[in-house]
Design a protein around this motif. Structure first.
Motif, PDB file in Angstrom:
ATOM      1  N   ARG A   1       0.812  -1.222   0.000  1.00 44.35           N
ATOM      2  CA  ARG A   1       0.000   0.000   0.000  1.00 44.35           C
ATOM      3  C   ARG A   1       0.844   1.270   0.000  1.00 44.35           C
ATOM      4  O   ARG A   1       0.313   2.359  -0.234  1.00 44.35           O
ATOM      5  CB  ARG A   1      -0.919   0.012   1.214  1.00 44.35           C
ATOM      6  CG  ARG A   1      -2.056  -0.994   1.145  1.00 44.35           C
ATOM      7  CD  ARG A   1      -2.769  -1.006   2.469  1.00 44.35           C
ATOM      8  NE  ARG A   1      -4.045  -1.674   2.439  1.00 44.35           N
ATOM      9  CZ  ARG A   1      -4.292  -2.827   3.045  1.00 44.35           C
ATOM     10  NH1 ARG A   1      -3.333  -3.453   3.694  1.00 44.35           N
ATOM     11  NH2 ARG A   1      -5.495  -3.372   3.012  1.00 44.35           N
TER      12      ARG A   1
ATOM     13  N   ALA B   1       2.734   5.899   6.722  1.00 46.39           N
ATOM     14  CA  ALA B   1       1.406   6.370   6.280  1.00 46.39           C
ATOM     15  C   ALA B   1       0.530   5.177   5.906  1.00 46.39           C
ATOM     16  O   ALA B   1      -0.663   5.126   6.238  1.00 46.39           O
ATOM     17  CB  ALA B   1       1.566   7.313   5.087  1.00 46.39           C
ATOM     18  N   ALA B   2       1.134   4.206   5.228  1.00 44.75           N
ATOM     19  CA  ALA B   2       0.368   3.006   4.834  1.00 44.75           C
ATOM     20  C   ALA B   2      -0.053   2.200   6.067  1.00 44.75           C
ATOM     21  O   ALA B   2      -1.178   1.707   6.143  1.00 44.75           O
ATOM     22  CB  ALA B   2       1.197   2.146   3.888  1.00 44.75           C
TER      23      ALA B   2
ATOM     24  N   ALA C   1      -2.971   3.793   7.661  1.00 45.38           N
ATOM     25  CA  ALA C   1      -4.198   3.552   6.892  1.00 45.38           C
ATOM     26  C   ALA C   1      -4.713   2.133   7.125  1.00 45.38           C
ATOM     27  O   ALA C   1      -5.920   1.921   7.275  1.00 45.38           O
ATOM     28  CB  ALA C   1      -3.939   3.789   5.410  1.00 45.38           C
TER      29      ALA C   1
ATOM     30  N   ARG D   1      -6.268   1.970  10.617  1.00 46.05           N
ATOM     31  CA  ARG D   1      -7.537   2.707  10.663  1.00 46.05           C
ATOM     32  C   ARG D   1      -8.645   1.895   9.980  1.00 46.05           C
ATOM     33  O   ARG D   1      -9.763   1.786  10.477  1.00 46.05           O
ATOM     34  CB  ARG D   1      -7.406   4.062   9.955  1.00 46.05           C
ATOM     35  CG  ARG D   1      -6.527   5.038  10.695  1.00 46.05           C
ATOM     36  CD  ARG D   1      -6.412   6.344   9.922  1.00 46.05           C
ATOM     37  NE  ARG D   1      -7.464   7.263  10.287  1.00 46.05           N
ATOM     38  CZ  ARG D   1      -7.413   8.068  11.345  1.00 46.05           C
ATOM     39  NH1 ARG D   1      -6.371   8.028  12.142  1.00 46.05           N
ATOM     40  NH2 ARG D   1      -8.401   8.880  11.613  1.00 46.05           N
ATOM     41  N   THR D   2      -8.288   1.327   8.825  1.00 47.72           N
ATOM     42  CA  THR D   2      -9.284   0.538   8.089  1.00 47.72           C
ATOM     43  C   THR D   2      -9.749  -0.647   8.929  1.00 47.72           C
ATOM     44  O   THR D   2     -10.945  -0.935   9.013  1.00 47.72           O
ATOM     45  CB  THR D   2      -8.665   0.019   6.771  1.00 47.72           C
ATOM     46  OG1 THR D   2      -8.176   1.131   6.046  1.00 47.72           O
ATOM     47  CG2 THR D   2      -9.683  -0.714   5.930  1.00 47.72           C
TER      48      THR D   2
END
Lengths: 304, 200
Positions: free
Chosen positions: A45, A57-58, A61, A64-65
């Motif tokens: 990602r 950052a990936a 994410a 969070r997902t």
């Protein structure tokens, strides 16, 4: 679920996630566990997998997902609060987040910390493991086939679906060519081992060379369309490794491989290939010689 | 009851026409059931982008090339899709509108092929911002043999995750819509953006 949950007691994922709890989300650059940043789910990602900030950052994410899709409805809000994802909870202390989490699921804070929190972290670790499994690199293997459905399938009108279907098409072509070469090489090996007629062995060697050229062309086309770093099932394989799956072939120089590949691409039929390669006597001899030599050895063995 | 509820929806659509634009994206991987949700929006007269512009552009590029798009062709294709999305975005001036995918889907597309986002995409993402992004969770078709015919579920899931990642990269916080019926999903989406649900 596609897989049984592994025993995560000793897994690094759980301890890595537990250590993230101290600061909560978002994970800051320089604070992330290198093991988490090396997960395939993160690498795939990341905009630039070589850049730590991009991987962080990936990772943020992905987490969070997973938290937004936490698969235990009763504790979904609690786990989000615990990791600082709930509104107003980012940047707060672990004690504050823990209190909010305990309140969200109706537990006493002490009970939550001792009994519930470890299970939530373990569950999240399991979800992270599952997510990573989806991106695990798989060794080159022919697609598994299943019986055709009774009803005609419907492909969605969607460019991503079209691209996936196109990929399946090209992948199937590569494997079809690979098995076709394999069949010819097996036949050639058997003929040489049985001491078959010299002309018959040469003819079979030419058939194998044609299949070799076609396979090389199909592999090149596939890798042109799905180069390394992309999603293609064979994107990380080298052409030599793929061709080697069909069986043993003589070691050839780049020029010879290029000629066979070109002829295989422009002449998908055997007759056309033979005409195109007629002038390549040295190449033809180099290709057929090992099997002819093997045939002579076998002949001598038989005579003796 | 039915009439009054649908009247409320119609009134909300009309009232929004005098207000600044609000743009909502509906996205997800293949087999996420996006077309069914879009069909529900259309059925209830809710403003939305019916077809994804990428489809027609993709057909056109394949026809022109006479073959499948390769790495070197995908930039040109992506640039044209981006232009179409920008035109759609700019064309909408008042009221709310649902979009069949959005500009940040291009991040997923580029990642899908191992490409880095272009400067044009980065710029468009900064300028053209959607109000809410809805990601349709993939419909669980793992047991559906039809799916295996055209693509492995594993790759469908990968595409989906790359699209989601694209929206995070673009600075969005997507709302995930559970894998339920199209009617349920439409209601879920409308509730999230405070638009009256249709009565069925």
């Amino acid at each position: 679920m596609p897989h049984e949950p592994p025993n995560l007691d000793d897994e690094f994922l759980r301890s890595s996630l537990a250590s993230l709890l101290r600061k909560g989300l978002p994970v800051a650059t320089g604070k992330a566990d290198p093991s988490l940043l090396s997960l395939r789910a993160v690498l795939v990602r990341a905009v630039d997998p070589a850049d730590t900030a991009s991987r962080v950052a990936a990772l943020n994410a992905v987490l969070r997902t997973l938290l937004l899709r936490f698969d235990d409805a009763r504790y979904a809000e609690a786990v989000r609060a615990l990791f600082g994802l709930s509104p107003g909870k980012a940047g707060t202390t672990l004690t504050q987040r823990r209190e909010a989490a305990a309140k969200a699921c109706g537990h006493d804070v002490d009970h939550f910390r001792k009994r519930v929190e470890p299970r939530l972290v373990e569950r999240l670790a399991w979800m992270l493991w599952q997510d990573s499994e989806q991106f695990r690199a798989v060794p080159a293997a022919a697609p598994r086939l299943t019986l055709a459905p009774k009803n005609m399938p419907t492909l969605p009108a969607d460019v991503f679906a079209w691209e996936l279907a196109e990929h399946e098409t090209q992948l199937s072509r590569v494997w079809a060519s690979l098995y076709a070469l394999r069949a010819e090489l097996l036949t050639l090996d058997r003929m040489a081992a049985m001491g078959a007629d010299r002309q018959e062995v040469i003819r079979q060697a030419v058939t194998s060379a044609w299949r070799y050229g076609v396979l090389r062309a199909d592999v090149d086309d596939y890798l042109d369309a799905y180069p390394s770093g992309g999603f293609g099932a064979l994107a990380d394989a080298s052409p030599d490794d793929l061709v080697a799956l069909a069986g043993w072939t003589p070691s050839l120089g780049t020029d010879a491989v290029d000629k066979l590949t070109h002829a295989g691409r422009t002449h998908r039929d055997r007759d056309g290939f033979v005409i195109a390669m007629r002038a390549e006597v040295a190449l033809g001899n180099a290709w057929a010689a090992p099997w002819l030599d093997r045939r002579i050895t076998t002949d001598k063995d038989t005579t003796a | 009851m039915t009439t009054s509820q649908n009247d409320r929806l119609a009134a909300a659509i009309e009232a929004a026409q005098n207000q600044p634009p609000r743009r909502f994206v509906i996205t997800g991987g293949p087999s996420a059931g996006k077309d069914d949700v879009i069909a529900e929006l259309i059925r209830h007269g809710i403003p939305c982008m019916e077809t994804e512009p990428g489809r027609e552009i993709y057909r056109k590029h394949r026809q022109r090339l006479g073959r499948h798009l390769r790495t070197e062709d995908r930039r040109e294709y992506a640039a044209e899709v981006l232009e179409a999305f920008i035109a759609e975005f700019e064309g909408h001036k008042h009221g709310f509108r649902f979009y069949n995918r959005g500009i940040p889907d291009s991040y997923g597309w580029e990642r899908f092929f191992g490409l880095a986002p272009t400067i044009q995409l980065e710029k468009a993402n900064r300028v053209y911002r959607y109000d809410t992004v809805f990601v349709l969770d993939p419909l669980d078709t793992f047991e559906d043999p039809d799916d295996i015919v055209w693509a492995k579920e594993r790759e469908i899931r990968r595409v989906h995750e790359l699209i989601v990642q694209g929206y995070y990269d673009a600075g969005y916080e997507p709302t995930f819509v559970p894998a339920e019926s199209a009617e349920y999903r439409l209601d879920y989406i409308l509730t999230n953006v405070r638009i009256p649900k249709p009565q069925r």
